[in-house]
Motif scaffolding. Structure first.
Motif, PDB file in Angstrom:
ATOM      1  N   GLY A  95      38.848  71.905  58.935  1.00 20.95           N
ATOM      2  CA  GLY A  95      39.516  71.819  60.232  1.00 20.95           C
ATOM      3  C   GLY A  95      40.022  70.433  60.576  1.00 20.95           C
ATOM      4  O   GLY A  95      40.529  70.209  61.674  1.00 20.95           O
ATOM      5  N   ARG A  96      39.928  69.484  59.632  1.00 20.58           N
ATOM      6  CA  ARG A  96      40.379  68.123  59.892  1.00 20.58           C
ATOM      7  C   ARG A  96      41.455  67.728  58.885  1.00 20.58           C
ATOM      8  O   ARG A  96      41.631  68.370  57.860  1.00 20.58           O
ATOM      9  N   ARG A  97      42.166  66.654  59.174  1.00 17.25           N
ATOM     10  CA  ARG A  97      43.274  66.215  58.330  1.00 17.25           C
ATOM     11  C   ARG A  97      43.161  64.725  58.027  1.00 17.25           C
ATOM     12  O   ARG A  97      42.578  63.981  58.800  1.00 17.25           O
ATOM     13  N   GLY A  98      43.761  64.338  56.893  1.00 11.27           N
ATOM     14  CA  GLY A  98      43.761  62.935  56.513  1.00 11.27           C
ATOM     15  C   GLY A  98      42.373  62.378  56.296  1.00 11.27           C
ATOM     16  O   GLY A  98      42.041  61.314  56.812  1.00 11.27           O
ATOM     17  N   CYS A  99      41.561  63.109  55.529  1.00 12.93           N
ATOM     18  CA  CYS A  99      40.149  62.775  55.388  1.00 12.93           C
ATOM     19  C   CYS A  99      39.824  62.089  54.060  1.00 12.93           C
ATOM     20  O   CYS A  99      40.448  62.356  53.035  1.00 12.93           O
ATOM     21  N   LYS A 100      38.834  61.240  54.113  1.00 10.65           N
ATOM     22  CA  LYS A 100      38.248  60.622  52.928  1.00 10.65           C
ATOM     23  C   LYS A 100      36.759  60.936  52.943  1.00 10.65           C
ATOM     24  O   LYS A 100      36.066  60.672  53.933  1.00 10.65           O
ATOM     25  N   THR A 101      36.262  61.494  51.836  1.00 12.53           N
ATOM     26  CA  THR A 101      34.872  61.918  51.762  1.00 12.53           C
ATOM     27  C   THR A 101      34.137  61.148  50.684  1.00 12.53           C
ATOM     28  O   THR A 101      34.613  61.046  49.553  1.00 12.53           O
ATOM     29  N   THR A 102      32.988  60.609  51.035  1.00 13.16           N
ATOM     30  CA  THR A 102      32.098  59.975  50.062  1.00 13.16           C
ATOM     31  C   THR A 102      30.745  60.653  50.177  1.00 13.16           C
ATOM     32  O   THR A 102      30.271  60.943  51.293  1.00 13.16           O
ATOM     33  N   THR A 103      30.133  60.922  49.044  1.00 10.23           N
ATOM     34  CA  THR A 103      28.875  61.659  49.061  1.00 10.23           C
ATOM     35  C   THR A 103      27.905  61.108  48.048  1.00 10.23           C
ATOM     36  O   THR A 103      28.304  60.545  47.017  1.00 10.23           O
TER      37      THR A 103
END
Length: 267
Positions: A95-103
């Motif tokens: 549901g979000r845009r322009g995301c950067k994910t680190t895990t």
């Protein structure tokens, strides 16, 4: 695939044609010659049979090479398509845009910057998804992230004066607040995220003036969400976005057009 079927049918037709000419009966000797003629003691192939077979073999060779090259090209295309890495999609940024994910094994951190009004074709403020912290007047389908519009009629009926009052209230609520964009009907500001503590991120505040309705619409959301296994929702912002908006409205003395948002009960 269609080209391959065409080639197979064509090969069969040529083969049938070949058999119909080469496996005919020699009516003069009443013997089945199968493409052979008797010459003296030895058995030799007739020149007609040799020519016909050469032509057929050449045609078959051409068709086979075309068929194989087509299959090879198709296989290469298929391999490339399968081998390409699909765009990564994470449930934590749904549901979000322009995301950067680190895990890592203990937590997932998602930072998104694509939900501002400038990215909405309809010119409206974005809603707040279940994977982020904040409140918005656009989140009408998500009660836990919805907050009602404000009316400025308790202060003035002049939208220009009301807008000036709002700008003054917003800039006074936090000394670290920065106005990013300001027009006669839209305000975008950023504030350092307060919670979870230690976050080097920002909260976005957006306001839209609706003079035809004597209203102000708003959205306040944290860019960064932190998920700790096995939680499926982000760690709460301790309602810092909502409390900031409440302080702004308290300074203005405006009213909400609806029930007040009580805020999240999440950890």
């Amino acid at each position: 695939m269609a080209y391959g079927k065409f080639l197979v049918l064509l090969v069969l037709q040529i083969f049938v044609c070949f058999l119909s000419h080469c496996n005919g009966w020699n009516h003069s000797t009443n013997q089945k010659v199968r493409g052979l003629s008797v010459s003296g003691i030895g058995i030799t192939e007739s020149q007609e049979t040799i020519s016909r077979r050469t032509a057929v073999m050449s045609a078959l060779g051409f068709l086979a090479s075309g068929f194989l090259s087509t299959n090879a090209a198709s296989a290469e295309t298929s391999t490339t398509a399968v081998g390409q890495e699909p765009p990564k999609s994470f449930p934590t940024s749904a549901g979000r845009r322009g995301c950067k994910t680190t895990t890592n094994p203990s937590q997932t951190v998602v930072t998104c910057v694509g939900d501002l009004k400038a990215n909405n074709a309809d010119g409206r403020l974005s809603k707040i998804s279940a994977t982020e912290n904040g409140v918005s007047t656009s989140s009408v389908k998500n009660p836990s992230r919805f907050s009602p519009p404000w009316t400025y009629l308790t202060e003035t009926s002049d939208p220009k004066k009301a807008w000036e009052s709002l700008i003054a209230a917003v800039t006074s609520v936090d000394p670290n607040l920065k106005i990013v964009e300001l027009t006669d009907s839209y305000l975008h500001a950023t504030v350092p995220t307060q919670y979870p503590p230690g976050m080097d991120s920002l909260d976005d505040l957006e306001f839209i003036l609706r003079p035809e309705d004597n209203l102000v619409l708003y959205r306040s959301a944290s860019r960064t969400s932190v998920f700790v296994y096995p939680l499926t929702q982000p760690i709460s912002d301790s309602n810092t976005n909502l409390k900031r908006l409440q302080r702004i409205r308290s300074v203005l003395g405006w009213e909400e057009l609806g029930y007040s948002q009580e805020g999240s009960k999440r950890l």
